[in-house]
Motif scaffolding. Structure first.
Motif, mmCIF file in Angstrom:
data_model
loop_
_atom_site.group_PDB
_atom_site.id
_atom_site.type_symbol
_atom_site.label_atom_id
_atom_site.label_comp_id
_atom_site.label_asym_id
_atom_site.label_seq_id
_atom_site.Cartn_x
_atom_site.Cartn_y
_atom_site.Cartn_z
ATOM 1 N N ASP A 157 -38.946 -3.498 -28.283
ATOM 2 C CA ASP A 157 -39.107 -2.060 -27.803
ATOM 3 C C ASP A 157 -38.771 -1.657 -26.341
ATOM 4 O O ASP A 157 -39.692 -2.135 -25.596
ATOM 5 N N GLY A 158 -37.930 -0.679 -26.222
ATOM 6 C CA GLY A 158 -37.477 -0.205 -24.739
ATOM 7 C C GLY A 158 -36.866 -1.011 -23.893
ATOM 8 O O GLY A 158 -36.595 -0.555 -22.854
ATOM 9 N N LEU A 159 -36.439 -2.354 -24.299
ATOM 10 C CA LEU A 159 -35.761 -3.138 -23.426
ATOM 11 C C LEU A 159 -34.437 -2.521 -23.165
ATOM 12 O O LEU A 159 -33.788 -2.719 -21.857
ATOM 13 N N THR A 160 -33.622 -2.217 -24.118
ATOM 14 C CA THR A 160 -32.182 -1.698 -23.816
ATOM 15 C C THR A 160 -32.218 -0.619 -23.009
ATOM 16 O O THR A 160 -31.260 -0.705 -21.954
ATOM 17 N N ALA A 161 -33.052 0.244 -23.085
ATOM 18 C CA ALA A 161 -33.271 1.569 -22.261
ATOM 19 C C ALA A 161 -33.417 0.820 -20.795
ATOM 20 O O ALA A 161 -32.912 1.634 -19.724
ATOM 21 N N ALA A 162 -34.503 0.225 -20.603
ATOM 22 C CA ALA A 162 -35.195 -0.227 -19.386
ATOM 23 C C ALA A 162 -33.969 -1.041 -18.598
ATOM 24 O O ALA A 162 -33.817 -0.869 -17.502
ATOM 25 N N LEU A 163 -33.290 -1.786 -19.503
ATOM 26 C CA LEU A 163 -31.874 -2.523 -18.740
ATOM 27 C C LEU A 163 -30.866 -1.561 -18.235
ATOM 28 O O LEU A 163 -30.152 -1.958 -17.326
#
Length: 101
Positions: A63-69
């Motif tokens: 959860d949220g990794l794609t946006a954080a990257l």
């Protein structure tokens, strides 16, 4: 549910400390006839550590990794910063310091 079925605890070896002594967890739950709250301290036969197995995750599974990257700097961001006037000014100043008077 993510991770379902990956916990390696043998439910047959888990006991609850009831008033009459240790009782197999499944037997205890069946005797309660519904939802039961069991204190972690009252569960015996549990491992003392839960060492994770080596494994990987797909980026989309976190959860949220794609946006954080997506918010991180990429090579073009770094190149743009490297070409900035501040870096050029710093390089000129270093060159002045390295030039003997």
């Amino acid at each position: 549910m993510a991770g379902e079925g990956k916990f390696g605890l043998n439910i047959e070896a888990v006991y609850v400390h009831a008033d009459d002594g240790p009782v197999p967890l499944l037997e205890y739950l069946e005797a309660q006839g519904g939802d039961v709250s069991v204190s972690w301290a009252d569960v015996s036969g549990k491992p003392s550590t839960f060492t994770p197995d080596t494994h990987t995750h797909a980026i989309g599974d976190i959860d949220g990794l794609t946006a954080a990257l997506a918010d991180k700097a990429d090579a073009s961001d770094l190149t743009a910063k490297a070409d900035s006037s501040a870096l050029s000014a710093l390089e000129a100043r270093v060159a002045d310091l390295e030039t003997p008077a």
